[in-house]
Design a protein around this motif. Structure first.
Motif, PDB file in Angstrom:
ATOM      1  N   SER A 160       0.801  -1.234   0.000  1.00 17.55           N
ATOM      2  CA  SER A 160       0.000   0.000   0.000  1.00 17.55           C
ATOM      3  C   SER A 160       0.828   1.276   0.000  1.00 17.55           C
ATOM      4  N   ALA A 161       2.129   1.165  -0.163  1.00 19.11           N
ATOM      5  CA  ALA A 161       2.973   2.359  -0.229  1.00 19.11           C
ATOM      6  C   ALA A 161       2.908   2.949  -1.636  1.00 19.11           C
ATOM      7  N   SER A 162       3.336   4.202  -1.767  1.00 15.28           N
ATOM      8  CA  SER A 162       3.318   4.866  -3.073  1.00 15.28           C
ATOM      9  C   SER A 162       4.526   4.483  -3.927  1.00 15.28           C
ATOM     10  N   THR A 163       5.472   3.744  -3.350  1.00 15.29           N
ATOM     11  CA  THR A 163       6.721   3.399  -4.047  1.00 15.29           C
ATOM     12  C   THR A 163       6.477   2.645  -5.347  1.00 15.29           C
ATOM     13  N   ARG A 164       5.622   1.646  -5.298  1.00 15.45           N
ATOM     14  CA  ARG A 164       5.398   0.797  -6.483  1.00 15.45           C
ATOM     15  C   ARG A 164       4.898   1.619  -7.664  1.00 15.45           C
ATOM     16  N   ALA A 165       3.923   2.479  -7.420  1.00 11.93           N
ATOM     17  CA  ALA A 165       3.372   3.293  -8.510  1.00 11.93           C
ATOM     18  C   ALA A 165       4.424   4.227  -9.079  1.00 11.93           C
ATOM     19  N   ALA A 166       5.248   4.820  -8.199  1.00 11.12           N
ATOM     20  CA  ALA A 166       6.287   5.748  -8.647  1.00 11.12           C
ATOM     21  C   ALA A 166       7.315   5.040  -9.526  1.00 11.12           C
ATOM     22  N   LEU A 167       7.721   3.837  -9.120  1.00  9.47           N
ATOM     23  CA  LEU A 167       8.728   3.101  -9.888  1.00  9.47           C
ATOM     24  C   LEU A 167       8.158   2.530 -11.186  1.00  9.47           C
ATOM     25  N   THR A 168       6.895   2.138 -11.170  1.00 11.18           N
ATOM     26  CA  THR A 168       6.255   1.649 -12.393  1.00 11.18           C
ATOM     27  C   THR A 168       6.234   2.750 -13.457  1.00 11.18           C
ATOM     28  N   GLU A 169       5.893   3.953 -13.013  1.00 13.90           N
ATOM     29  CA  GLU A 169       5.867   5.099 -13.931  1.00 13.90           C
ATOM     30  C   GLU A 169       7.261   5.405 -14.460  1.00 13.90           C
ATOM     31  N   GLN A 170       8.265   5.346 -13.590  1.00 14.45           N
ATOM     32  CA  GLN A 170       9.633   5.639 -14.008  1.00 14.45           C
ATOM     33  C   GLN A 170      10.154   4.574 -14.974  1.00 14.45           C
ATOM     34  N   ALA A 171       9.820   3.321 -14.697  1.00 11.70           N
ATOM     35  CA  ALA A 171      10.265   2.227 -15.564  1.00 11.70           C
ATOM     36  C   ALA A 171       9.695   2.381 -16.976  1.00 11.70           C
ATOM     37  N   GLU A 172       8.442   2.792 -17.057  1.00  8.78           N
ATOM     38  CA  GLU A 172       7.819   3.008 -18.368  1.00  8.78           C
ATOM     39  C   GLU A 172       8.524   4.127 -19.128  1.00  8.78           C
ATOM     40  N   LYS A 173       8.900   5.179 -18.416  1.00 12.17           N
ATOM     41  CA  LYS A 173       9.611   6.297 -19.040  1.00 12.17           C
ATOM     42  C   LYS A 173      10.968   5.860 -19.569  1.00 12.17           C
ATOM     43  N   ASP A 174      11.640   4.982 -18.790  1.00 12.36           N
ATOM     44  CA  ASP A 174      12.998   4.583 -19.131  1.00 12.36           C
ATOM     45  C   ASP A 174      13.065   3.327 -20.001  1.00 12.36           C
ATOM     46  N   GLY A 175      11.901   2.749 -20.330  1.00 12.93           N
ATOM     47  CA  GLY A 175      11.870   1.590 -21.211  1.00 12.93           C
ATOM     48  C   GLY A 175      12.438   0.320 -20.609  1.00 12.93           C
ATOM     49  N   ILE A 176      12.260   0.150 -19.296  1.00 13.04           N
ATOM     50  CA  ILE A 176      12.719  -1.076 -18.651  1.00 13.04           C
ATOM     51  C   ILE A 176      11.533  -1.766 -17.968  1.00 13.04           C
ATOM     52  N   THR A 177      11.748  -3.013 -17.592  1.00 16.91           N
ATOM     53  CA  THR A 177      10.700  -3.790 -16.922  1.00 16.91           C
ATOM     54  C   THR A 177      11.193  -4.222 -15.548  1.00 16.91           C
ATOM     55  N   VAL A 178      10.394  -3.959 -14.540  1.00 13.66           N
ATOM     56  CA  VAL A 178      10.751  -4.395 -13.189  1.00 13.66           C
ATOM     57  C   VAL A 178       9.579  -5.162 -12.599  1.00 13.66           C
ATOM     58  N   ASN A 179       9.905  -6.090 -11.717  1.00 16.27           N
ATOM     59  CA  ASN A 179       8.895  -6.881 -11.007  1.00 16.27           C
ATOM     60  C   ASN A 179       8.872  -6.448  -9.549  1.00 16.27           C
ATOM     61  N   PHE A 180       7.762  -6.689  -8.876  1.00 17.90           N
ATOM     62  CA  PHE A 180       7.634  -6.258  -7.478  1.00 17.90           C
ATOM     63  C   PHE A 180       7.207  -7.413  -6.582  1.00 17.90           C
ATOM     64  N   MET A 181       7.701  -7.368  -5.362  1.00 13.94           N
ATOM     65  CA  MET A 181       7.247  -8.258  -4.310  1.00 13.94           C
ATOM     66  C   MET A 181       6.899  -7.367  -3.116  1.00 13.94           C
ATOM     67  N   GLU A 182       5.685  -7.502  -2.591  1.00 13.57           N
ATOM     68  CA  GLU A 182       5.228  -6.634  -1.514  1.00 13.57           C
ATOM     69  C   GLU A 182       5.345  -7.315  -0.154  1.00 13.57           C
ATOM     70  N   PHE A 183       5.665  -6.507   0.860  1.00 12.53           N
ATOM     71  CA  PHE A 183       5.830  -7.005   2.219  1.00 12.53           C
ATOM     72  C   PHE A 183       5.105  -6.069   3.199  1.00 12.53           C
ATOM     73  N   ALA A 184       4.751  -6.593   4.352  1.00  9.65           N
ATOM     74  CA  ALA A 184       4.012  -5.799   5.339  1.00  9.65           C
ATOM     75  C   ALA A 184       4.916  -4.829   6.093  1.00  9.65           C
ATOM     76  N   THR A 185       6.185  -5.195   6.296  1.00 11.76           N
ATOM     77  CA  THR A 185       7.078  -4.360   7.096  1.00 11.76           C
ATOM     78  C   THR A 185       8.430  -4.196   6.419  1.00 11.76           C
ATOM     79  N   TYR A 186       9.153  -3.163   6.822  1.00 15.77           N
ATOM     80  CA  TYR A 186      10.493  -2.928   6.276  1.00 15.77           C
ATOM     81  C   TYR A 186      11.497  -4.002   6.689  1.00 15.77           C
ATOM     82  N   PRO A 187      11.478  -4.474   7.941  1.00 19.16           N
ATOM     83  CA  PRO A 187      12.405  -5.554   8.293  1.00 19.16           C
ATOM     84  C   PRO A 187      12.223  -6.798   7.418  1.00 19.16           C
TER      85      PRO A 187
END
Length: 275
Positions: free
Chosen positions: A169-196
Motif C-alpha cells: 500500500s505504499a506509493s513506491t510501487r506506482a512511482a517506480l512503475t511510472e519511471q520504468a515506463e519512461k525509461d523503457g525497462i521492466t521491473v517486477n515487485f514483491m510486496e511485504f508488510a514491514t520494512y524488516p
C-alpha cells in the motif's frame, strides 16, 4: 459637583474591574492554550477531554518512528512531532498514546476512529487527499534503492528484469512503475508488510533491491548492501487526519507552520540527523 465625582468614581471602578480580568492572552500556534482556559476548536477540545492524543506511528523506521526494543520506548522525529502537538493541547507532551501502524493499516486506523492522527512517513498524494486531510509537508524525501554490495547492480537501469521489494500500500510501487515506463525497462515487485521483512528478503537474495524513501533506507543500510545513486519521485510527508476532522487538521497545520517559521523544524532535522 457630587454628580461629577460620582462619574469619575464609576470610571475608576470600571477600569479596576477590567484590569482584574487579566486582559487578553495570546493563544499558541495551534489555537489552544494548553493550560485549561482554552479557546480550542471543538474537535481538539474533544481530544483534550479524553485526556490523551492517540497517534499512529511507524515502529520500524529509525530516525522517524522507531520502537526501541531494549527500552520499549518510541523515538524519532515523528515521535517528537506527536509530543509537540500534545504539548499544544494539554500543556504536557507525555499525554500521547502511540499505536504502531504500517502503510497498509494507517488509513483504516484513522477511518475507524482508533487513532486521532497519523504521523508515519505518510506521503501526500492527490489521490490520498480524497480520503484524508494532510498538513503541509514536514519533510521531503526521494525514493531510492538498497542492493547487495556483491550483486553487481550499480544503477536503476541495472534493475531491468529484476525484482524489487516494496511495502504494501505504499506509493513506491506506482512511482517506480511510472519511471520504468519512461525509461523503457521492466521491473517486477514483491510486496511485504514491514520494512524488516523487505530487508530480510534482500539479505537472503529473494529480491534484488529494497526500495522506499531514502531516509528510511539509511536506517537499514549495513556492510552487506549499498545505496544506489539513483533517486526518483520526491515524497512529501504530511500529518493525516480523518477527512471529517477539518478543525483538527487546521489546528495541526498551524503548529507545523509555526515550527517551520521559527526554526524548530530544522532543529528536529539536526537532532535526528536528517537532511
Amino acid at each position: 459637583m457630587k454628580r461629577k465625582w460620582g462619574v469619575v468614581l464609576a470610571a475608576i471602578l470600571c477600569a479596576a474591574v477590567l484590569a482584574g480580568c487579566g486582559g487578553v492572552s495570546k493563544a499558541p500556534a495551534g489555537g489552544g492554550s494548553g493550560d485549561g482556559a482554552s479557546s480550542l476548536p471543538a474537535q481538539v477540545q474533544k481530544i483534550k477531554d479524553a485526556g490523551v492524543l492517540r497517534v499512529g506511528v511507524k515502529e520500524d523506521v529509525p530516525k522517524f518512528g522507531y520502537l526501541d526494543p531494549a527500552k520499549n520506548v518510541h523515538e524519532g522525529m515523528e515521535i517528537d512531532l506527536a509530543k509537540r502537538i500534545a504539548k499544544e493541547i494539554f500543556g504536557d507532551e507525555s499525554k500521547v498514546q502511540f499505536t504502531g501502524v504500517n502503510a497498509k493499516t494507517r488509513g483504516p486506523a484513522l477511518d475507524n476512529g482508533e487513532i486521532d492522527m497519523v504521523i508515519a512517513t505518510f506521503t501526500i498524494t492527490e489521490e490520498r487527499k480524497k480520503s484524508w486531510n494532510f498538513s503541509d509537508p514536514y519533510f521531503t524525501d526521494n525514493v531510492g534503492f538498497l542492493v547487495l554490495a556483491n550483486s553487481g547492480i550499480t544503477s536503476w537501469k541495472d534493475l531491468d528484469g529484476k525484482t524489487i521489494g516494496v511495502a504494501q500500500s505504499a506509493s513506491t510501487r506506482a512511482a517506480l512503475t511510472e519511471q520504468a515506463e519512461k525509461d523503457g525497462i521492466t521491473v517486477n515487485f514483491m510486496e511485504f508488510a514491514t520494512y524488516p521483512e523487505i530487508k530480510a528478503a534482500l539479505d537472503s537474495g529473494r529480491i534484488d533491491a529494497f526500495s522506499v524513501d531514502q531516509s528510511i533506507l539509511w536506517g537499514y543500510k549495513d556492510d552487506k548492501n549499498v545505496m544506489l545513486p539513483d533517486k526518483f519521485a520526491p515524497q512529501d510527508y504530511g500529518i493525516a487526519t480523518k477527512k471529517s476532522n477539518t478543525e483538527l487538521a487546521e489546528f495541526v497545520n498551524n503548529i507545523i507552520k509555526e515550527m517551520k517559521a521559527s526554526g524548530e523544524m530544522d532543529q528536529l532535522y539536526e537532532k535526528w540527523g536528517l537532511k
